[in-house]
Design a protein around this motif. Structure first.
Motif, PDB file in Angstrom:
ATOM      1  N   GLU A 199       0.831  -1.202   0.000  1.00 23.05           N
ATOM      2  CA  GLU A 199       0.000   0.000   0.000  1.00 23.05           C
ATOM      3  C   GLU A 199       0.868   1.256   0.000  1.00 23.05           C
ATOM      4  O   GLU A 199       0.540   2.255  -0.657  1.00 23.05           O
ATOM      5  N   ALA A 200       1.985   1.225   0.731  1.00 25.30           N
ATOM      6  CA  ALA A 200       2.882   2.382   0.745  1.00 25.30           C
ATOM      7  C   ALA A 200       3.476   2.623  -0.637  1.00 25.30           C
ATOM      8  O   ALA A 200       3.611   3.776  -1.077  1.00 25.30           O
ATOM      9  N   ALA A 201       3.827   1.551  -1.354  1.00 23.92           N
ATOM     10  CA  ALA A 201       4.360   1.710  -2.702  1.00 23.92           C
ATOM     11  C   ALA A 201       3.297   2.255  -3.647  1.00 23.92           C
ATOM     12  O   ALA A 201       3.593   3.081  -4.524  1.00 23.92           O
ATOM     13  N   ARG A 202       2.056   1.826  -3.476  1.00 18.49           N
ATOM     14  CA  ARG A 202       0.972   2.353  -4.330  1.00 18.49           C
ATOM     15  C   ARG A 202       0.727   3.828  -4.036  1.00 18.49           C
ATOM     16  O   ARG A 202       0.435   4.610  -4.960  1.00 18.49           O
ATOM     17  N   LEU A 203       0.821   4.236  -2.775  1.00 20.02           N
ATOM     18  CA  LEU A 203       0.644   5.640  -2.437  1.00 20.02           C
ATOM     19  C   LEU A 203       1.740   6.506  -3.044  1.00 20.02           C
ATOM     20  O   LEU A 203       1.519   7.696  -3.326  1.00 20.02           O
ATOM     21  N   ASP A 204       2.905   5.919  -3.250  1.00 19.56           N
ATOM     22  CA  ASP A 204       4.003   6.652  -3.882  1.00 19.56           C
ATOM     23  C   ASP A 204       3.870   6.702  -5.395  1.00 19.56           C
ATOM     24  O   ASP A 204       4.741   7.245  -6.083  1.00 19.56           O
ATOM     25  N   GLY A 205       2.794   6.147  -5.936  1.00 24.54           N
ATOM     26  CA  GLY A 205       2.544   6.220  -7.366  1.00 24.54           C
ATOM     27  C   GLY A 205       3.011   5.026  -8.172  1.00 24.54           C
ATOM     28  O   GLY A 205       3.033   5.096  -9.409  1.00 24.54           O
ATOM     29  N   ALA A 206       3.381   3.934  -7.517  1.00 26.36           N
ATOM     30  CA  ALA A 206       3.856   2.752  -8.240  1.00 26.36           C
ATOM     31  C   ALA A 206       2.675   1.985  -8.825  1.00 26.36           C
ATOM     32  O   ALA A 206       1.698   1.709  -8.126  1.00 26.36           O
ATOM     33  N   GLY A 207       2.777   1.654 -10.114  1.00 33.27           N
ATOM     34  CA  GLY A 207       1.784   0.803 -10.745  1.00 33.27           C
ATOM     35  C   GLY A 207       2.036  -0.653 -10.426  1.00 33.27           C
ATOM     36  O   GLY A 207       3.004  -1.007  -9.740  1.00 33.27           O
ATOM     37  N   GLU A 208       1.174  -1.522 -10.959  1.00 29.09           N
ATOM     38  CA  GLU A 208       1.294  -2.943 -10.649  1.00 29.09           C
ATOM     39  C   GLU A 208       2.602  -3.527 -11.178  1.00 29.09           C
ATOM     40  O   GLU A 208       3.271  -4.297 -10.496  1.00 29.09           O
ATOM     41  N   ARG A 214       9.900  -3.813  -8.472  1.00 28.83           N
ATOM     42  CA  ARG A 214      10.720  -3.114  -7.486  1.00 28.83           C
ATOM     43  C   ARG A 214      10.522  -3.615  -6.048  1.00 28.83           C
ATOM     44  O   ARG A 214      11.423  -3.445  -5.224  1.00 28.83           O
ATOM     45  N   VAL A 215       9.382  -4.208  -5.761  1.00 28.07           N
ATOM     46  CA  VAL A 215       9.096  -4.602  -4.383  1.00 28.07           C
ATOM     47  C   VAL A 215       8.960  -6.122  -4.252  1.00 28.07           C
ATOM     48  O   VAL A 215       9.642  -6.752  -3.439  1.00 28.07           O
ATOM     49  N   VAL A 216       8.089  -6.703  -5.063  1.00 27.03           N
ATOM     50  CA  VAL A 216       7.768  -8.120  -4.890  1.00 27.03           C
ATOM     51  C   VAL A 216       8.934  -9.004  -5.305  1.00 27.03           C
ATOM     52  O   VAL A 216       9.293  -9.958  -4.600  1.00 27.03           O
ATOM     53  N   MET A 217       9.531  -8.729  -6.458  1.00 26.20           N
ATOM     54  CA  MET A 217      10.617  -9.577  -6.938  1.00 26.20           C
ATOM     55  C   MET A 217      11.822  -9.597  -5.994  1.00 26.20           C
ATOM     56  O   MET A 217      12.353 -10.675  -5.702  1.00 26.20           O
ATOM     57  N   PRO A 218      12.297  -8.438  -5.488  1.00 25.46           N
ATOM     58  CA  PRO A 218      13.413  -8.517  -4.527  1.00 25.46           C
ATOM     59  C   PRO A 218      13.061  -9.285  -3.255  1.00 25.46           C
ATOM     60  O   PRO A 218      13.887 -10.044  -2.740  1.00 25.46           O
ATOM     61  N   LEU A 219      11.846  -9.105  -2.745  1.00 22.29           N
ATOM     62  CA  LEU A 219      11.451  -9.827  -1.541  1.00 22.29           C
ATOM     63  C   LEU A 219      11.267 -11.317  -1.809  1.00 22.29           C
ATOM     64  O   LEU A 219      11.477 -12.146  -0.922  1.00 22.29           O
ATOM     65  N   GLY A 220      10.860 -11.654  -3.023  1.00 20.78           N
ATOM     66  CA  GLY A 220      10.643 -13.054  -3.362  1.00 20.78           C
ATOM     67  C   GLY A 220      11.849 -13.748  -3.937  1.00 20.78           C
ATOM     68  O   GLY A 220      11.722 -14.865  -4.461  1.00 20.78           O
ATOM     69  N   GLY A 221      13.031 -13.132  -3.831  1.00 18.08           N
ATOM     70  CA  GLY A 221      14.241 -13.726  -4.386  1.00 18.08           C
ATOM     71  C   GLY A 221      14.531 -15.137  -3.907  1.00 18.08           C
ATOM     72  O   GLY A 221      14.817 -16.025  -4.719  1.00 18.08           O
ATOM     73  N   PRO A 222      14.471 -15.430  -2.600  1.00 22.46           N
ATOM     74  CA  PRO A 222      14.748 -16.798  -2.153  1.00 22.46           C
ATOM     75  C   PRO A 222      13.801 -17.832  -2.738  1.00 22.46           C
ATOM     76  O   PRO A 222      14.234 -18.908  -3.171  1.00 22.46           O
ATOM     77  N   ALA A 223      12.506 -17.533  -2.766  1.00 19.53           N
ATOM     78  CA  ALA A 223      11.548 -18.488  -3.327  1.00 19.53           C
ATOM     79  C   ALA A 223      11.748 -18.658  -4.827  1.00 19.53           C
ATOM     80  O   ALA A 223      11.643 -19.780  -5.354  1.00 19.53           O
ATOM     81  N   ILE A 224      12.037 -17.579  -5.526  1.00 15.89           N
ATOM     82  CA  ILE A 224      12.265 -17.664  -6.960  1.00 15.89           C
ATOM     83  C   ILE A 224      13.524 -18.468  -7.252  1.00 15.89           C
ATOM     84  O   ILE A 224      13.564 -19.283  -8.193  1.00 15.89           O
ATOM     85  N   ALA A 225      14.578 -18.263  -6.448  1.00 18.68           N
ATOM     86  CA  ALA A 225      15.804 -19.042  -6.638  1.00 18.68           C
ATOM     87  C   ALA A 225      15.556 -20.525  -6.388  1.00 18.68           C
ATOM     88  O   ALA A 225      16.066 -21.384  -7.123  1.00 18.68           O
ATOM     89  N   SER A 226      14.780 -20.842  -5.359  1.00 20.70           N
ATOM     90  CA  SER A 226      14.460 -22.244  -5.087  1.00 20.70           C
ATOM     91  C   SER A 226      13.691 -22.864  -6.237  1.00 20.70           C
ATOM     92  O   SER A 226      13.976 -23.993  -6.668  1.00 20.70           O
ATOM     93  N   LEU A 227      12.718 -22.134  -6.757  1.00 17.15           N
ATOM     94  CA  LEU A 227      11.954 -22.632  -7.898  1.00 17.15           C
ATOM     95  C   LEU A 227      12.849 -22.842  -9.108  1.00 17.15           C
ATOM     96  O   LEU A 227      12.732 -23.860  -9.812  1.00 17.15           O
ATOM     97  N   GLY A 228      13.750 -21.887  -9.359  1.00 12.17           N
ATOM     98  CA  GLY A 228      14.646 -22.031 -10.504  1.00 12.17           C
ATOM     99  C   GLY A 228      15.547 -23.249 -10.383  1.00 12.17           C
ATOM    100  O   GLY A 228      15.784 -23.961 -11.361  1.00 12.17           O
TER     101      GLY A 228
END
Length: 303
Positions: A199-208, A214-228
């Motif tokens: 919500e804070a990122a959306r208030l700053d004007g970030a689109g989906e 910028r937010v989800v991919m860096p936070l999901g790095g460990p899970a994405i690496a495991s999947l890869g």
């Protein structure tokens, strides 16, 4: 009142309470953490590595030496070690071509599953659209479909559209069967991201799209690496799908080695180094991303 004070005095004069007895589980855990058990686990690990060490040494011996004695005799005769088998392997066009085919199949199949699975997992976790839960339930239900059931129908479909026997057909098959697990894994991981952060990122004007990158991919790095890592290992070591959907010019290393065994049963000087290379590459990928893999597996276990 006097009696109560007297009982308190007697309790106090008796000294501190006796320490609680250590439970049986605690005693066993304390003994298991000792040096003897660690030495035992080290020996078990070394025994587990014996086949790999044997394959490596066999790939460095001449065919005559391999037929005359076991691989362990090299410790008494180090002069048996040679790289002639690897040189012969590089001169074998079938093996080198199949190794290139394996890379051409594995890398796109892994990248596509990670990218599409990440986008779909984010959509199912944080975007509102009609029938979202039902669509996700349908994706999860595909996890129970065995690969063997779809081999013949998809082979007939690929034959009609001209994809049977091509590398693209194998890639599409692996992507199709890898996406349900990818979407399920990443959706559950992305759903644990705090809503306030998004919500804070959306208030700053970030689109989906920007929010995802910028937010989800860096936070999901460990899970994405495991999947890869999972997807890479599954596709690299696959033989069933490649055996059904490839032809002589598009075979990966697993099928090429099986063909070498069937056609040249005594061609061990090519099979041993080829099998070792086929095994050591996914091991190198796993150990290179081991930290991310462990972080992804343990994600959510500790709050």
């Amino acid at each position: 009142m006097t009696a109560t004070l007297g009982s308190i005095d007697r309790t106090t004069s008796a000294g501190p309470a006796a320490p609680a007895r250590e439970s049986l589980g605690s005693r066993i855990a304390g003994r298991l953490s000792g040096g003897l058990v660690r030495a035992f686990l080290l020996v078990v690990g070394l025994f587990w590595l014996v086949p790999t060490i044997g394959l490596l040494i066999s790939s460095l011996r001449a065919p005559g030496d391999m037929s005359a004695s076991g691989w362990w005799t090299v410790f008494g005769k180090p002069s048996q070690l040679t790289f002639d088998s690897y040189q012969k392997l590089l001169e074998n066009g079938d093996i080198t071509g199949s190794l290139v085919n394996t890379v051409l199949i594995t890398v796109p199949a892994t990248v596509l599953v990670v990218v599409i699975g990440s986008l779909a997992g984010y959509a199912f976790a944080w975007m509102e659209f009609p029938g979202r839960d039902w669509w996700f339930l349908g994706v999860v239900s595909l996890l129970v479909v065995p690969v063997q059931v779809a081999l013949i129908p998809i082979a007939e479909l690929f034959g009609k559209i001209g994809l049977f026997g091509s590398i693209l057909g194998v890639i599409l098959f692996h992507v199709g069967f890898g996406l349900p697990f990818a979407v399920f894994l990443l959706r559950n991981f992305f759903a644990e991201i705090p809503r306030e952060l998004l919500e804070a990122a959306r208030l700053d004007g970030a689109g989906e799209l920007r929010l995802f990158a910028r937010v989800v991919m860096p936070l999901g790095g460990p899970a994405i690496a495991s999947l890869g890592i999972f997807q890479f290992l599954w596709v690299w070591n696959d033989m069933l799908v490649a055996l059904v959907f490839t032809k002589s010019g598009s075979q990966p290393i697993t099928v090429a080695l099986q063909t070498q065994v069937r056609q040249f049963g005594n061609n061990i000087d090519v099979l041993a180094p080829g099998a070792f290379i086929s095994m050591v590459i996914p091991l190198a990928v796993f150990f290179a991303f081991q930290r991310q893999f462990v972080s992804g597996v343990m994600a959510g276990a500790v709050k």
